[in-house]
Design an enzyme around this catalytic site. Structure first.
Site, PDB file in Angstrom:
ATOM      1  N   HIS A 276      17.983  88.282 -26.892  1.00 55.50           N
ATOM      2  CA  HIS A 276      17.426  89.468 -26.249  1.00 55.50           C
ATOM      3  C   HIS A 276      16.974  89.137 -24.832  1.00 55.50           C
ATOM      4  CE1 HIS A 276      14.105  92.576 -25.875  1.00 55.50           C
ATOM      5  NE2 HIS A 276      15.198  93.287 -26.079  1.00 55.50           N
TER       6      HIS A 276
ATOM      7  N   GLU B 268      22.461  97.590 -22.155  1.00 53.86           N
ATOM      8  CA  GLU B 268      21.654  98.803 -22.275  1.00 53.86           C
ATOM      9  C   GLU B 268      21.466  99.362 -20.883  1.00 53.86           C
ATOM     10  OE1 GLU B 268      17.260 100.366 -23.664  1.00 53.86           O
ATOM     11  OE2 GLU B 268      17.955  98.434 -24.387  1.00 53.86           O
TER      12      GLU B 268
ATOM     13  N   HIS C 297      14.722  94.900 -17.207  1.00 54.98           N
ATOM     14  CA  HIS C 297      14.274  95.717 -18.336  1.00 54.98           C
ATOM     15  C   HIS C 297      13.351  96.837 -17.897  1.00 54.98           C
ATOM     16  CE1 HIS C 297      11.558  96.845 -21.625  1.00 54.98           C
ATOM     17  NE2 HIS C 297      12.668  96.825 -22.336  1.00 54.98           N
TER      18      HIS C 297
END
Length: 142
Positions: A9, A113, A50
């Site tokens: 991750h 993402e 992120h």
């Protein structure tokens, strides 16, 4: 045969600063897949970050979507984690693809993402479509 995939991750972010080339290389060298977060810049580049701001993971402050690639590249994305990573930069999507190509294997998985750029609005929808277009274009060029 083991069909399991281990996904790092934001790269190997338990040992390296998250969403950096150092974290990606470490995970890829261990045969892991990596999950990354892509955001668009004001000058329509795609960077790996992120959060919607650079505040937590760099020595700067501000919203990624309101910054240029040059401004983002001037930031230190490693020192917040450890002085060992001083000078680590916020990577672009293209730099990340290059790292995957260089350090990954044929079985390497990349989970991307695409983060939103702003609160829901016409501008947000247009920016998100631009980000999707840029990702597709970059993939086709590779």
């Amino acid at each position: 045969m083991n069909d399991s995939i281990i996904i790092a991750h934001r790269g190997l972010d338990e040992i390296y600063p998250e969403n950096t080339i150092a974290a990606f290389k470490a995970a890829l060298k261990k045969g892991m897949a990596i999950e990354i977060d892509a955001r668009g810049t004001v000058d329509e580049h795609i960077v790996i970050m992120h959060d919607d701001t650079v505040d937590r993971t760099t020595n700067g402050s501000g919203e990624v979507a309101k910054m240029t690639l040059s401004e983002l590249k001037d930031l230190d994305a490693g020192s917040w984690w450890s002085s060992e990573f001083k000078g680590e930069q916020i990577p672009t999507l293209e730099e990340t693809f290059d790292a995957v190509k260089k350090h990954g294997t044929a079985e390497t998985a990349l989970i991307l993402e695409m983060k939103t750029l702003a609160p829901v609005s016409y501008t947000h929808l247009r920016a998100h479509e631009t980000l999707r277009y840029l990702v597709c274009r970059l993939l086709l060029e590779k």
